[in-house]
Scaffold this motif. Sequence first.
Motif, PDB file in Angstrom:
ATOM      1  N   SER A 243      56.613  48.696  25.318  1.00 45.32           N
ATOM      2  CA  SER A 243      56.576  48.730  26.788  1.00 45.32           C
ATOM      3  C   SER A 243      55.639  49.821  27.276  1.00 45.32           C
ATOM      4  N   PHE A 244      55.728  50.995  26.647  1.00 48.96           N
ATOM      5  CA  PHE A 244      54.864  52.104  27.032  1.00 48.96           C
ATOM      6  C   PHE A 244      53.412  51.817  26.668  1.00 48.96           C
ATOM      7  N   ALA A 245      53.192  51.258  25.467  1.00 53.41           N
ATOM      8  CA  ALA A 245      51.821  50.919  25.057  1.00 53.41           C
ATOM      9  C   ALA A 245      51.191  49.921  26.015  1.00 53.41           C
ATOM     10  N   ASN A 246      51.977  48.953  26.464  1.00 54.73           N
ATOM     11  CA  ASN A 246      51.460  47.957  27.409  1.00 54.73           C
ATOM     12  C   ASN A 246      51.133  48.565  28.769  1.00 54.73           C
ATOM     13  N   GLU A 247      51.807  49.675  29.113  1.00 55.32           N
ATOM     14  CA  GLU A 247      51.554  50.334  30.393  1.00 55.32           C
ATOM     15  C   GLU A 247      50.207  51.037  30.400  1.00 55.32           C
ATOM     16  N   VAL A 248      49.815  51.622  29.266  1.00 55.14           N
ATOM     17  CA  VAL A 248      48.620  52.467  29.235  1.00 55.14           C
ATOM     18  C   VAL A 248      47.430  51.773  28.587  1.00 55.14           C
ATOM     19  N   THR A 249      47.606  50.546  28.124  1.00 54.44           N
ATOM     20  CA  THR A 249      46.541  49.839  27.412  1.00 54.44           C
ATOM     21  C   THR A 249      46.156  48.578  28.171  1.00 54.44           C
ATOM     22  N   THR A 250      44.873  48.312  28.260  1.00 49.94           N
ATOM     23  CA  THR A 250      44.406  47.086  28.897  1.00 49.94           C
ATOM     24  C   THR A 250      44.433  45.943  27.877  1.00 49.94           C
TER      25      THR A 250
END
Length: 577
Positions: A243-250
């Motif tokens: 979830s966090f990776a998806n927030e900061v990654t395009t």
Amino acid sequence: MMKLKCAAPIACLLVLLLGSTSGFSPSSLQSKHLTCPSTLAKPFTSTFKSLHCNNNDIHRNGGGRLYMSEGTEAAAVPPKGGFIQKIKSKIPPAAERKKLVPLALMFFFILFNYTILRDTKDVLMVTAKGSGAEVIPFIKTYVNLPTAIGFTALYSKLCDRMEQKDVFYTCTIPFLFFFLAFAFIIYPNVGMLHPHAFVDKIALALPEGFGAPLAIVRNWSFAVFYVMAEMWGSVVASLLFWSFANEVTTVEEAKKYYPLFGLGANVALIFSGQYVRFVSTLRAGLPPGIDPWGMSLKYLMGAVSVSGGCLVALFNYMQRKVLTDPACVDQEKQAAKKKRKKTKMGLRDSAKFLLSSSYIRDLATLVISYGMCINLVEVSWKSKLKAAYPDPNAYSSFMGNFSSATGTVTLIMMLLGRKIFQKFGWRNAAMVTPSMIGVTGLIFYSLTLFAPFFEPIAQTLGTTPLMLAVVVGAAQNILSKSAKYSLFDPCKEMAYIPLDQDSKTKGKAAVDVVGNPLGKSGGALIQQILIFGVGSLAAATPWLAGILGLLLFFWYKAVNSLAGQFDEKMEAASETA
């Protein structure tokens, strides 16, 4: 013999990858006109002569390799310089490195812990008093699944009332305290905490078939540890980290780097395995009167706590240094997320919201289908494996070779995964895993159902139909798991990126935390019903093959549906950007 066994998975892999590319054009991934902040273009001009920025737009000057940053795509032709220049062209930009390196380290620490916890939970339950391996299916179905459903409801409440970073801390830190308390407080007092005498009295009045459920009650603290270890994988690894990776990654960064995150899983496995061996050497030198396993638990859970502390520290660093950096994360989007008013929904309303979304339903179908399909084939294969290697030492030796082959093929697939995403797109990448399971699974079932037909072929190869089924089953497991780590997981995580915040948080919680155990439990339940109905797992093989084909049909249908919706959301996002 081992070379022949390893050749089969690789041959199947090549055939499948070639077949999955038909009818697809790589040009569908490449847009003709893309936007990039001019400030980010400057560092590239010295290395990539073919790039230029006009009116904040980057245009393609040649048919070179694609490099993406800040949610954009930029095409560049690597210079025809020396080897050093080519190496430099492969290195991600500084803004991407600043967030990708901490993310990779977070993933490493999460999986380092999960590897230790996964091994420890099985040892605790299987070797406990009055327990055994038959207890595990009952824990997964009747303890782990209800716990996952309950956590999903709690997580939905936390997301309504807290910021996402506080949800991460609230969910992660209690795990670490529990594992530390288990080793230093609970386990040393299990003699007093476990109700052995009470359960013994109940067991006298109940049929023998109640032995497994009673073992869970008898060793309740071990069962709690088992569930917490399982939940670490579902909650911290699958839910919170991604979830966090998806927030900061395009999406474009995800296509390049998500498959490589899986390399951290293999590195973490190596490190955790060496640490467990180190602890074993310490245990061998303990003086009499000291519980060796109790001492091992303290060392193991101590390492889990230290690793968890590093995870929390890295997450804190990301919050302070990465999420506040405009070069790494779009600050306008971050501010809009904070200002957006959260829609508070009860459990029933949340369930209706998720069920009404075909996008979330398709994602759930992918996760549940994988869990059920791999369970259906894996259990049948292990029954063949036990028949081929009845001696425990021979069985263990085969599994050692199997693990080595799995690690090797997984590393190859992770390197291939990045190329598959860039050249063939999300839809084709998502099709690889069900194709792997379907082709190799049906071949395995054919060897089981039509053993007399394959007997001449087995004799020609210098083996038996049983051993041929074992080798094909091993190839099926190796290819399926490597495809899962390198393609299935990245595809699933990319699909969450274009969703709104409620769908990301609550939808991901429902799919990952409930869907994973539901798939495993569903596969086990199907086998239990068939065994009860036809008498044995061997007699149920035709039914299992038919059910596998049916599950694959719904899996393919969900992939096609989700791919269309994913493309639509990405087009809508590019139009509003």
